[in-house]
Motif scaffolding. Structure first.
Motif, short mmCIF file in Angstrom:
data_model
loop_
_atom_site.label_atom_id
_atom_site.label_comp_id
_atom_site.label_asym_id
_atom_site.label_seq_id
_atom_site.Cartn_x
_atom_site.Cartn_y
_atom_site.Cartn_z
N ASN A 57 0.94 -1.12 -0.08
CA ASN A 57 -0.04 -0.10 0.14
C ASN A 57 0.78 1.22 -0.05
OD1 ASN A 57 -2.47 1.39 0.34
ND2 ASN A 57 -1.81 1.81 2.40
N LEU A 58 0.50 2.34 -0.46
CA LEU A 58 1.15 3.55 -0.31
C LEU A 58 0.30 4.47 0.87
CD1 LEU A 58 1.56 4.69 -4.01
CD2 LEU A 58 3.23 3.61 -2.38
N ARG A 59 1.21 5.10 1.48
CA ARG A 59 0.66 5.99 2.65
C ARG A 59 -0.32 7.01 2.26
NH1 ARG A 59 2.82 5.39 7.31
NH2 ARG A 59 4.51 4.39 6.61
N SER A 60 -0.33 7.49 0.88
CA SER A 60 -1.29 8.50 0.50
C SER A 60 -2.58 7.71 0.02
CB SER A 60 -0.56 9.16 -0.68
OG SER A 60 -0.32 8.25 -1.70
N TYR A 61 -2.77 6.38 -0.15
CA TYR A 61 -3.92 5.77 -0.44
C TYR A 61 -4.81 6.11 0.67
CZ TYR A 61 -1.64 3.51 -4.60
OH TYR A 61 -0.93 3.21 -5.61
N GLY A 62 -6.42 5.90 -0.15
CA GLY A 62 -7.56 6.08 0.82
C GLY A 62 -7.61 5.16 1.96
N LYS A 63 -7.26 3.73 1.71
CA LYS A 63 -7.28 2.65 2.46
C LYS A 63 -6.53 3.12 3.61
CE LYS A 63 -4.61 -0.42 -0.29
NZ LYS A 63 -4.87 0.04 -1.58
N THR A 64 -5.24 3.71 3.74
CA THR A 64 -4.48 3.96 4.75
C THR A 64 -5.45 4.43 5.92
OG1 THR A 64 -2.84 4.35 3.21
CG2 THR A 64 -2.51 5.00 5.61
N CYS A 65 -6.31 5.44 5.68
CA CYS A 65 -6.89 6.07 6.65
C CYS A 65 -8.08 5.27 7.26
CB CYS A 65 -7.60 7.67 6.32
SG CYS A 65 -6.06 8.76 6.11
N GLU A 101 12.02 -7.29 3.98
CA GLU A 101 13.05 -7.51 3.21
C GLU A 101 12.59 -8.84 2.26
OE1 GLU A 101 16.75 -7.73 5.35
OE2 GLU A 101 16.89 -5.46 5.48
N SER A 102 12.06 -9.57 2.97
CA SER A 102 11.73 -10.74 2.11
C SER A 102 10.66 -10.60 0.99
CB SER A 102 11.18 -11.86 2.87
OG SER A 102 10.56 -13.01 2.36
N ILE A 103 9.54 -9.67 1.50
CA ILE A 103 8.60 -9.35 0.46
C ILE A 103 9.39 -8.40 -0.58
CG2 ILE A 103 6.66 -7.88 0.29
CD1 ILE A 103 5.67 -9.08 3.15
N TRP A 104 10.15 -7.40 -0.11
CA TRP A 104 10.76 -6.65 -1.19
C TRP A 104 11.59 -7.56 -2.17
CZ3 TRP A 104 10.24 -1.60 -2.18
CH2 TRP A 104 11.23 -0.86 -2.82
N ASN A 105 12.34 -8.38 -1.68
CA ASN A 105 13.16 -8.91 -2.60
C ASN A 105 12.58 -9.90 -3.53
OD1 ASN A 105 15.53 -7.92 -1.56
ND2 ASN A 105 15.66 -9.64 -0.18
N LYS A 106 11.47 -10.21 -3.07
CA LYS A 106 10.39 -11.27 -4.12
C LYS A 106 9.60 -10.33 -5.22
CE LYS A 106 10.21 -14.98 -0.75
NZ LYS A 106 9.41 -15.64 0.28
N ASN A 107 9.49 -9.10 -4.98
CA ASN A 107 8.59 -8.08 -5.78
C ASN A 107 9.22 -7.19 -6.76
OD1 ASN A 107 5.61 -9.14 -4.99
ND2 ASN A 107 7.04 -9.19 -3.15
N PRO A 108 9.71 -7.51 -7.89
CA PRO A 108 10.47 -6.57 -8.85
C PRO A 108 9.50 -5.35 -8.88
CG PRO A 108 9.82 -8.54 -10.07
CD PRO A 108 9.62 -8.82 -8.36
N LEU A 109 8.15 -5.36 -9.05
CA LEU A 109 7.35 -4.36 -9.36
C LEU A 109 7.42 -3.22 -8.15
CD1 LEU A 109 5.54 -3.16 -11.26
CD2 LEU A 109 3.66 -3.91 -10.16
N LEU A 110 7.43 -3.85 -6.66
CA LEU A 110 7.57 -2.90 -5.64
C LEU A 110 8.98 -2.14 -5.69
CD1 LEU A 110 6.51 -4.68 -2.62
CD2 LEU A 110 5.62 -2.65 -3.63
N ARG A 111 10.12 -2.89 -6.13
CA ARG A 111 11.36 -2.29 -6.03
C ARG A 111 11.43 -1.36 -7.28
NH1 ARG A 111 12.77 -7.73 -5.97
NH2 ARG A 111 13.66 -7.64 -7.96
N ILE A 117 13.38 0.12 -0.12
CA ILE A 117 12.42 -0.47 0.86
C ILE A 117 12.22 0.58 2.09
CG2 ILE A 117 14.39 -1.45 2.18
CD1 ILE A 117 12.51 -3.79 2.81
N ASP A 118 13.02 1.69 2.04
CA ASP A 118 12.85 2.77 3.07
C ASP A 118 11.95 3.79 2.59
OD1 ASP A 118 14.46 1.26 4.97
OD2 ASP A 118 16.18 1.83 4.01
N ASN A 119 11.51 3.84 1.43
CA ASN A 119 10.51 4.72 0.91
C ASN A 119 9.36 5.04 1.97
OD1 ASN A 119 8.38 6.23 -0.48
ND2 ASN A 119 9.27 5.67 -2.41
N PRO A 120 9.23 6.14 2.43
CA PRO A 120 8.05 6.53 3.75
C PRO A 120 6.87 6.37 3.12
CG PRO A 120 9.24 8.42 2.86
CD PRO A 120 10.01 7.40 2.11
N GLU A 121 6.60 6.07 1.62
CA GLU A 121 5.28 5.89 1.12
C GLU A 121 4.77 4.36 1.48
OE1 GLU A 121 2.21 7.40 -0.67
OE2 GLU A 121 3.39 8.79 0.62
N LEU A 122 5.57 3.56 1.32
CA LEU A 122 5.48 2.22 1.63
C LEU A 122 4.84 1.43 2.65
CD1 LEU A 122 5.82 -0.73 0.18
CD2 LEU A 122 8.13 -0.75 1.05
#
Length: 148
Positions: A57-65, A101-111, A117-122
């Motif tokens: 999810n991105l922090r700016s998405y509606g589902k976050t709130c 890190e496990s999720i990050w490393n398995k998901n090229p689209l996220l990267r 991985i430290d992007n504050p939106e993630l």
């Protein structure tokens, strides 16, 4: 249209049928609440362990709130053959660095999309199930699946 006549289900096969349906459907719909208004959207799981599902999810998405205000959610998977799995549970933010890190490393689209991985939106949510139901092709009968 004739009423479907689904094959009987062996209760010992329910979990496997549900997991196969989830794999086939790939993109579930996530239901949250925005105050008293239900919200539904497709999501792309970034990791699944049996019936525990991780959602990026991105922090700016509606589902976050929405999730911050009410962590009770439901996922619904619908396969091409119309088998359905509904996972009712709670959404919590994953903070364990090893899991992230496990999720990050398995998901090229996220990267590719977020760069770090430290992007504050993630935000990675873990949907922890408290109820799982399976329905075969519009049979209008849910079967309870053990979450264990």
């Amino acid at each position: 249209m004739a009423k479907p006549h689904p094959k009987p289900i062996d209760p010992s096969e329910l979990a496997d049928l549900a997991i196969a349906t989830m794999a086939s459907a790939k993109f579930p719909m996530l239901a949250t609440l925005d105050g008293e208004q239900p919200r539904l959207r497709p999501v792309s799981p970034v990791g699944t362990e049996r019936f525990t599902v991780h959602i990026a999810n991105l922090r700016s998405y509606g589902k976050t709130c929405e999730i911050a205000a009410n962590d009770r959610v439901e996922l619904c998977y619908l396969a091409d053959n119309h088998d359905q799995v509904r996972i009712t549970g709670t959404a919590g933010i994953v903070t364990d660095r090893e899991v992230l890190e496990s999720i990050w490393n398995k998901n090229p689209l996220l990267r590719s999309y977020l760069g770090s991985i430290d992007n504050p939106e993630l935000i990675i949510y873990r949907i922890t199930p408290n109820r799982v139901r399976f329905m075969r092709e519009w049979a209008l009968e849910y079967h309870e699946v053990s979450v264990d």
